[in-house]
Design a protein around this motif. Structure first.
Motif, PDB file in Angstrom:
ATOM      1  N   ASP A  64       0.803  -1.221   0.000  1.00  0.00           N
ATOM      2  CA  ASP A  64       0.000   0.000   0.000  1.00  0.00           C
ATOM      3  C   ASP A  64       0.836   1.272   0.000  1.00  0.00           C
ATOM      4  N   GLY A  65       2.163   1.123   0.055  1.00  0.00           N
ATOM      5  CA  GLY A  65       3.028   2.283  -0.126  1.00  0.00           C
ATOM      6  C   GLY A  65       2.936   2.851  -1.532  1.00  0.00           C
ATOM      7  N   LEU A  66       2.385   2.065  -2.463  1.00  0.00           N
ATOM      8  CA  LEU A  66       2.115   2.554  -3.816  1.00  0.00           C
ATOM      9  C   LEU A  66       0.656   2.981  -3.967  1.00  0.00           C
ATOM     10  N   ALA A  94      -4.362   7.066 -11.827  1.00  0.00           N
ATOM     11  CA  ALA A  94      -3.002   7.500 -12.153  1.00  0.00           C
ATOM     12  C   ALA A  94      -2.102   6.297 -12.398  1.00  0.00           C
ATOM     13  N   LEU A  95      -2.268   5.242 -11.593  1.00  0.00           N
ATOM     14  CA  LEU A  95      -1.507   4.011 -11.817  1.00  0.00           C
ATOM     15  C   LEU A  95      -1.849   3.426 -13.186  1.00  0.00           C
ATOM     16  N   GLU A 120       8.388   4.342 -13.209  1.00  0.00           N
ATOM     17  CA  GLU A 120       7.401   5.420 -13.208  1.00  0.00           C
ATOM     18  C   GLU A 120       6.390   5.253 -12.072  1.00  0.00           C
ATOM     19  N   LEU A 121       6.032   4.022 -11.747  1.00  0.00           N
ATOM     20  CA  LEU A 121       5.137   3.784 -10.623  1.00  0.00           C
ATOM     21  C   LEU A 121       5.793   4.219  -9.317  1.00  0.00           C
ATOM     22  N   TRP A 122       7.040   3.803  -9.128  1.00  0.00           N
ATOM     23  CA  TRP A 122       7.796   4.225  -7.934  1.00  0.00           C
ATOM     24  C   TRP A 122       7.909   5.748  -7.873  1.00  0.00           C
ATOM     25  N   LYS A 123       8.219   6.355  -8.995  1.00  0.00           N
ATOM     26  CA  LYS A 123       8.369   7.813  -9.047  1.00  0.00           C
ATOM     27  C   LYS A 123       7.072   8.508  -8.654  1.00  0.00           C
TER      28      LYS A 123
END
Length: 246
Positions: free
Chosen positions: A197-199, A207-208, A223-226
């Motif tokens: 859930d940190g993402l 947005a994901l 890009e997901l991490w960013k």
């Protein structure tokens, strides 16, 4: 020959001192660390392949120990997970292992972790979870969540909560779990996102989805991490992108 790619990334985020997340992809595990760049692994499709994340429960001791126990247990059992019943049994063994370790060390008492992932078989996918880490299917119509959040009902106007209604471990006395396990068809071209859930807490699902429609593989993972970092990086971020090719 059909094959599976798994692109993995794990990062502590911007506010946490330690990374309490872990990840498993086949026999490979990533526990409580930070990856500088996304790592992509390739596996043949056939023998059961487990891909999962585990998120140590925040505010309780040794979350990184609990999450590592869970993924290492799944890594050891992975090739035997050919039915939904086998996956349920494995998750119960993970729960037993967390409680056993906590019972032998007072500093580990009440440690716990979520877990979510998938076992890829020749023609189907066994999706599973305990807690609020997620498995999402990337489709042309958008992201579709295929895991089940173990969370209390949200208050009006709230999109997220840090509370979970079940986990592996996490309580002073043993508590049994009821894992969520479902089987779905698997086809060439399918893409799944397994993540903590940190993402999903800081980044809205639309947005994901936009990022996953634009990118794949290592670029998508980056890009997901960013996007989570740009949203403040309030928690540990761990994800595995699964792609089925032929």
């Amino acid at each position: 020959m059909e094959y599976v790619t798994v692109t993995a990334l794990s990062h502590p985020g911007l506010l946490r001192e330690h990374n309490e997340d872990s990840l498993v992809a086949g026999p490979w595990t990533l526990c409580g660390t930070m990856t500088e760049n996304p790592q992509t692994l390739v596996f043949p499709l056939g023998t059961p392949l487990v891909v999962a994340v585990a998120d140590g429960i925040g505010g309780q001791p040794a979350g990184e120990v609990a999450s590592a126990l869970a993924v290492r247990q799944l890594a050891a059992l992975g090739p035997t997970l050919d039915t939904a019943e086998a996956v349920r049994d494995a998750l119960n063994l993970c729960n037993d292992a967390v409680y056993a370790a906590a019972g032998h060390d007072p500093e580990l008492r009440t440690m716990g972790t979520t877990v979510a992932g998938a076992v890829l078989l020749a023609e189907s996918l066994l999706v599973f979870n305990v807690g609020d880490s997620r498995v999402l299917n990337t489709t042309t119509d958008g992201l579709r969540q295929v895991s089940v959040d173990d969370s209390p009902p949200l208050s009006p106007g709230r999109r997220t909560t840090s509370l979970v209604t079940q986990a592996l471990g996490g309580t002073p006395d043993f508590s049994a779990i009821t894992p969520h396990v479902r089987e779905v068809p698997l086809s060439a071209g399918d893409r799944y996102l397994v993540c903590t859930d940190g993402l999903t807490d800081p980044v809205p699902e639309d947005a994901l989805n936009d990022l996953l429609q634009l990118h794949s593989g290592g670029r998508a993972a980056f890009e997901l991490w960013k996007s989570a970092i740009e949203a403040g990086g309030p928690d540990n971020i761990t994800l595995g992108l699964i792609g089925v090719g032929e």
